[in-house]
Design a protein around this motif. Structure first.
Motif, mmCIF file in Angstrom:
data_model
loop_
_atom_site.group_PDB
_atom_site.id
_atom_site.type_symbol
_atom_site.label_atom_id
_atom_site.label_comp_id
_atom_site.label_asym_id
_atom_site.label_seq_id
_atom_site.Cartn_x
_atom_site.Cartn_y
_atom_site.Cartn_z
ATOM 1 N N ILE A 447 0.883 -1.162 0.000
ATOM 2 C CA ILE A 447 0.000 0.000 0.000
ATOM 3 C C ILE A 447 0.920 1.210 0.000
ATOM 4 C CG2 ILE A 447 -1.889 1.156 1.202
ATOM 5 C CD1 ILE A 447 -2.341 -1.628 2.627
ATOM 6 N N GLU A 448 1.018 1.867 -1.143
ATOM 7 C CA GLU A 448 2.075 2.856 -1.279
ATOM 8 C C GLU A 448 1.493 4.213 -1.674
ATOM 9 O OE1 GLU A 448 6.693 2.141 -2.163
ATOM 10 O OE2 GLU A 448 5.365 1.653 -3.830
ATOM 11 N N GLY A 449 1.789 4.689 -2.870
ATOM 12 C CA GLY A 449 1.451 6.043 -3.285
ATOM 13 C C GLY A 449 2.718 6.870 -3.351
ATOM 14 N N ASP A 450 2.888 7.597 -4.474
ATOM 15 C CA ASP A 450 4.138 8.329 -4.659
ATOM 16 C C ASP A 450 3.891 9.546 -5.543
ATOM 17 O OD1 ASP A 450 7.211 8.525 -4.761
ATOM 18 O OD2 ASP A 450 6.621 8.486 -6.871
ATOM 19 N N SER A 451 4.359 10.689 -5.105
ATOM 20 C CA SER A 451 4.138 11.929 -5.857
ATOM 21 C C SER A 451 5.437 12.544 -6.364
ATOM 22 C CB SER A 451 3.411 12.949 -4.970
ATOM 23 O OG SER A 451 4.174 13.236 -3.814
ATOM 24 N N ASN A 452 6.512 11.766 -6.348
ATOM 25 C CA ASN A 452 7.795 12.327 -6.761
ATOM 26 C C ASN A 452 8.606 11.424 -7.690
ATOM 27 O OD1 ASN A 452 8.016 14.914 -5.069
ATOM 28 N ND2 ASN A 452 7.489 13.384 -3.530
ATOM 29 N N TYR A 453 8.192 10.152 -7.848
ATOM 30 C CA TYR A 453 8.970 9.244 -8.698
ATOM 31 C C TYR A 453 8.067 8.507 -9.680
ATOM 32 C CZ TYR A 453 12.330 5.702 -10.170
ATOM 33 O OH TYR A 453 13.136 4.885 -10.926
ATOM 34 N N TRP A 454 7.247 7.554 -9.171
ATOM 35 C CA TRP A 454 6.323 6.824 -10.040
ATOM 36 C C TRP A 454 5.057 7.627 -10.323
ATOM 37 C CZ3 TRP A 454 7.913 2.998 -12.847
ATOM 38 C CH2 TRP A 454 8.927 2.156 -12.394
ATOM 39 N N PHE A 455 4.722 8.556 -9.446
ATOM 40 C CA PHE A 455 3.539 9.414 -9.604
ATOM 41 C C PHE A 455 2.256 8.584 -9.694
ATOM 42 C CE2 PHE A 455 7.039 12.115 -10.683
ATOM 43 C CZ PHE A 455 6.689 13.347 -10.157
ATOM 44 N N GLU A 456 2.184 7.534 -8.863
ATOM 45 C CA GLU A 456 0.981 6.712 -8.783
ATOM 46 C C GLU A 456 0.227 7.068 -7.504
ATOM 47 O OE1 GLU A 456 2.047 2.587 -9.218
ATOM 48 O OE2 GLU A 456 2.590 2.815 -11.332
ATOM 49 N N SER A 481 9.710 -5.215 2.435
ATOM 50 C CA SER A 481 10.305 -5.275 3.766
ATOM 51 C C SER A 481 9.593 -6.250 4.690
ATOM 52 C CB SER A 481 10.290 -3.877 4.399
ATOM 53 O OG SER A 481 11.024 -2.967 3.605
ATOM 54 N N ALA A 482 8.408 -6.722 4.293
ATOM 55 C CA ALA A 482 7.619 -7.660 5.099
ATOM 56 C C ALA A 482 6.485 -8.170 4.219
ATOM 57 C CB ALA A 482 7.064 -6.970 6.342
ATOM 58 N N PRO A 483 5.792 -9.242 4.632
ATOM 59 C CA PRO A 483 4.652 -9.711 3.839
ATOM 60 C C PRO A 483 3.601 -8.631 3.578
ATOM 61 C CG PRO A 483 5.275 -11.381 5.432
ATOM 62 C CD PRO A 483 6.102 -10.172 5.738
ATOM 63 N N ILE A 484 3.375 -7.751 4.565
ATOM 64 C CA ILE A 484 2.449 -6.631 4.389
ATOM 65 C C ILE A 484 3.230 -5.340 4.588
ATOM 66 C CG2 ILE A 484 0.380 -5.489 5.268
ATOM 67 C CD1 ILE A 484 -0.605 -8.275 6.106
ATOM 68 N N GLN A 485 3.138 -4.456 3.610
ATOM 69 C CA GLN A 485 3.943 -3.234 3.655
ATOM 70 C C GLN A 485 3.086 -2.028 3.300
ATOM 71 O OE1 GLN A 485 7.785 -3.450 1.761
ATOM 72 N NE2 GLN A 485 7.781 -1.281 1.229
ATOM 73 N N VAL A 486 3.169 -1.002 4.142
ATOM 74 C CA VAL A 486 2.520 0.291 3.898
ATOM 75 C C VAL A 486 3.633 1.325 3.861
ATOM 76 C CG1 VAL A 486 0.784 1.938 4.682
ATOM 77 C CG2 VAL A 486 0.503 -0.507 5.190
ATOM 78 N N SER A 487 3.866 1.945 2.699
ATOM 79 C CA SER A 487 5.052 2.800 2.591
ATOM 80 C C SER A 487 4.876 3.918 1.573
ATOM 81 C CB SER A 487 6.275 1.951 2.223
ATOM 82 O OG SER A 487 6.006 1.182 1.056
ATOM 83 N N PRO A 488 3.931 4.834 1.801
ATOM 84 C CA PRO A 488 3.849 6.001 0.920
ATOM 85 C C PRO A 488 5.131 6.820 1.013
ATOM 86 C CG PRO A 488 2.525 6.331 2.885
ATOM 87 C CD PRO A 488 2.975 4.906 2.913
ATOM 88 N N SER A 489 5.430 7.545 -0.050
ATOM 89 C CA SER A 489 6.754 8.163 -0.148
ATOM 90 C C SER A 489 6.820 9.588 0.387
ATOM 91 C CB SER A 489 7.203 8.163 -1.617
ATOM 92 O OG SER A 489 6.365 9.014 -2.389
ATOM 93 N N ALA A 490 5.787 10.052 1.080
ATOM 94 C CA ALA A 490 5.789 11.425 1.586
ATOM 95 C C ALA A 490 7.015 11.681 2.456
ATOM 96 C CB ALA A 490 4.517 11.689 2.388
ATOM 97 N N ARG A 498 -2.472 11.514 8.457
ATOM 98 C CA ARG A 498 -1.748 10.445 7.789
ATOM 99 C C ARG A 498 -2.297 10.245 6.379
ATOM 100 N NH1 ARG A 498 1.307 11.763 10.912
ATOM 101 N NH2 ARG A 498 2.328 10.567 12.578
ATOM 102 N N TYR A 499 -1.439 9.758 5.502
ATOM 103 C CA TYR A 499 -1.815 9.570 4.093
ATOM 104 C C TYR A 499 -2.818 8.428 3.947
ATOM 105 C CZ TYR A 499 -1.197 8.904 -0.961
ATOM 106 O OH TYR A 499 -1.404 8.776 -2.312
ATOM 107 N N HIS A 500 -2.509 7.259 4.538
ATOM 108 C CA HIS A 500 -3.431 6.119 4.509
ATOM 109 C C HIS A 500 -4.191 6.051 5.831
ATOM 110 C CE1 HIS A 500 -1.982 4.700 0.704
ATOM 111 N NE2 HIS A 500 -0.747 4.572 1.141
ATOM 112 N N GLN A 501 -5.447 5.562 5.771
ATOM 113 C CA GLN A 501 -6.322 5.679 6.927
ATOM 114 C C GLN A 501 -6.474 4.398 7.746
ATOM 115 O OE1 GLN A 501 -7.502 8.805 7.844
ATOM 116 N NE2 GLN A 501 -6.003 9.236 6.240
ATOM 117 N N ALA A 520 5.002 -0.732 8.323
ATOM 118 C CA ALA A 520 4.016 0.308 8.024
ATOM 119 C C ALA A 520 4.497 1.670 8.488
ATOM 120 C CB ALA A 520 2.673 -0.016 8.679
ATOM 121 N N VAL A 521 4.326 2.659 7.610
ATOM 122 C CA VAL A 521 4.597 4.053 7.949
ATOM 123 C C VAL A 521 3.434 4.903 7.451
ATOM 124 C CG1 VAL A 521 7.096 3.716 7.788
ATOM 125 C CG2 VAL A 521 5.848 4.548 5.796
ATOM 126 N N ASN A 522 3.251 6.059 8.088
ATOM 127 C CA ASN A 522 2.298 7.066 7.610
ATOM 128 C C ASN A 522 0.891 6.487 7.464
ATOM 129 O OD1 ASN A 522 1.319 9.495 6.689
ATOM 130 N ND2 ASN A 522 2.719 9.660 4.954
#
Length: 561
Positions: A447-456, A481-490, A498-501, A520-522
């Motif tokens: 679960i990511e999201g990126d506004s500076n590289y992939w722009f997805e 980094s793990a089976p489940i990863q939350v890592s938006p690039s903010a 937070r970006y994800h809820q 998980a971050v953010n």
């Protein structure tokens, strides 16, 4: 529903180039009819690009090769079903099998898809040292030439160099090697290996490294090297500006792009669509890119009872596109740039849709408004006008179309042995992932999201993972980094925002070779309860803790390791 048998138009099983022309003429004749079933009888139908129609297409997340020849051009059709019974479609590169454009109520079922000459080749590692590798390549199956120290592969439409790198697969597990990596030769970037290729006997090629690099320690004799010499250019199914599309009972052995890619399409059902290894040819690869990919989808996405294996990128990716504000003209008008190369030419929306303005540093929304004009200036830039004045229009911020936030149900599927990760989930709709099996080398859920590289884009609101099996996932660290990863690039987090809820992980089985479960971050809320954790000895453990959390505001768990 009126039935049409394609044999009435002279379309018969067999290897002839005229089949594509006959198909083209049939579709043109019935293009305006509705409530049709087009039936293919048993047999192998060949489709060559020679007499296919051409279209200028910018396909998101594919390499830019804009003029495409299309076999099944269903543009503008409504209430049409294409069905087969033990029906095989064999395509000849380069051709786009299906373009579903501006369509309503389309169903395709009961077919098998493969390519006569695959876009990738493969070779068996016979010997490997730090500086040399001996490959055995079946020249009949994968014809090649070694010229001036480089290797070139013969395809139906010409000859291609080994552009896109290689991936080593464990011969026993039929999956990427433990702690493996992408390998490329003689490409213009730092990580690529300098190499000299030479013939070393019948079906044998020796690769000698010319720089200071060494082959990875994970490389072993007996493993299979997938040789990627064709760009990702032609997906199997390309859906654009359509609604109510169903793909059912379909087997895809290969295509030179993603199996399914949709843009701005509502209500998509993918049921019992298998992307699987060929049962006879036993190729180690299937699709050359993602399995099912959705860009600005709407309504509901349903993926049920599918097998997705051995493709060369993620099984599922759901996202939007961030367009970067290149120039602010005034409080209502901006010039927006499509930055990522694989998003070039994709129009971000239509008048009347709702756009948000996003701070690219925090990735948080500043304000939103309806757009009254979206005009493509060229493939790189588009002009966007808002109906109301906006106070936060800033060069470098990004815009996001908020009118597309599909609900998602992914149920009863198996995802295994592919390159990279599992499900990439970035939609503001309700997401339920239930009763699936994951055997992915990277993170099974990203679960990511990126506004500076992939722009997805974009930010998620509710994701539920329940009753799934996660089997020895994340064994290649660069893919997770793990089976489940939350890592938006903010890069910057706002206090209390937070970006994800919300992410809930409940009643799943984790069979893990080490301690890692969630990174998980953010994220505002993480719930991890009623899960079963079992240890395996499949791989040596990778260092890490069960929960690696940073910036998670609320965390509930009943597992303490």
């Amino acid at each position: 529903m009126r039935q049409i048998y394609v044999k009435e138009f002279g379309i018969m099983p067999g290897d002839e180039k005229e089949t594509t022309l006959k198909l083209r003429k049939m579709l043109q004749e019935i293009q305006k009819e509705e409530k049709l079933e087009i039936r293919f009888e048993k047999g192998i139908y060949h489709f060559y690009p020679d007499y296919a129609g051409e279209k200028l297409l910018y396909i998101s997340n594919h390499d830019e090769d804009t003029i495409k020849k299309v076999a099944f051009d269903l543009s503008g059709m409504k209430q049409v079903k294409i069905s087969g019974t033990d029906t095989q479609f064999l395509f000849h590169t380069d051709i786009l099998p299906f373009h579903i454009d501006r369509c309503r109520e389309i169903c395709i079922e009961g077919i098998t898809i493969d390519y006569a000459r695959t876009g990738y080749s493969e070779g068996k590692i016979v010997e490997v040292t730090d500086k040399k590798m001996l490959l055995e390549i079946n020249r009949e199956e994968y014809p090649y030439q070694v010229i001036h120290g480089n290797i070139f592969f013969e395809e139906e439409n010409g000859i291609d160099e080994l552009y896109c790198g290689c991936l080593e697969m464990d011969a026993k597990r039929c999956a990427p090697v433990w702690r493996g990596q992408d390998i490329s030769f003689n490409r213009p970037y730092q990580s690529s290996y300098g190499a000299f290729f030479q013939e070393a006997g019948e079906n044998l090629v020796e690769i000698s490294l010319t720089g200071g690099q060494k082959f990875p320690e994970t490389s072993k004799s007996g493993n299979i090297l997938i040789l990627r010499h064709h760009w990702r250019t032609h997906p199997c199914f390309y859906l654009t500006d359509s609604a109510d599309v169903t793909l059912r009972h379909i087997t895809i052995y290969h295509c030179t792009g993603m199996a399914v890619i949709s843009q701005f399409t509502n209500n998509i059902t993918i049921e019992q669509v298998d992307i699987r290894r060929h049962p006879v040819k036993k190729r180690m690869f299937t699709a050359t890119a993602d399995g099912f990919h959705f860009v600005y989808a709407g309504g509901k996405i349903q993926i049920k009872d599918c097998l997705v294996e051995n493709q060369l990128d993620d099984p599922v990716n759901i996202h939007g596109i961030y367009g970067r504000i290149h120039k602010v003209l005034n409080k209502k008008e901006v010039i927006v740039e499509l930055v990522e190369g694989m998003q070039k030419g994709v129009k971000l929306g239509q008048p009347g849709e709702l756009f948000g303005i996003i701070d690219n540093r925090t990735m948080l929304e500043k304000e939103r408004a309806e757009v009254c004009e979206v005009t493509m200036l060229n493939k790189d830039f588009q002009y966007i006008a808002f109906r109301d004045e906006m106070e936060s229009l800033t060069q470098g911020f990004v815009v996001e179309n908020k009118s597309y936030a599909p609900d998602v149900l992914i149920e009863g599927c198996t995802f295994r042995n592919n390159r990279a990760r599992g499900l990439l989930l970035t939609t503001a709709g309700q997401v339920i992932v239930r009763k699936n099996r994951f055997e992915t080398p990277g993170a099974a859920i990203l679960i990511e999201g990126d506004s500076n590289y992939w722009f997805e884009s974009g930010a998620t609101k509710y994701i539920l993972l329940e009753e799934n099996e996660f089997i020895n996932c994340a064994y290649v660290p660069q893919w997770g980094s793990a089976p489940i990863q939350v890592s938006p690039s903010a890069g910057i987090w706002e206090e209390g925002q937070r970006y994800h809820q919300y992410l809930e992980v409940r009643k799943n089985l984790f069979r893990c070779f080490d301690n890692r479960l969630v990174y998980a971050v953010n994220l505002e809320t993480l719930i991890f309860q009623d899960n079963k954790i079992e240890k395996t000895d499949q791989f040596p453990p990778i260092a890490g803790e069960a929960f690696k959390l940073d910036g998670v505001l609320k965390f509930q768990t009943d597992y303490y390791g």
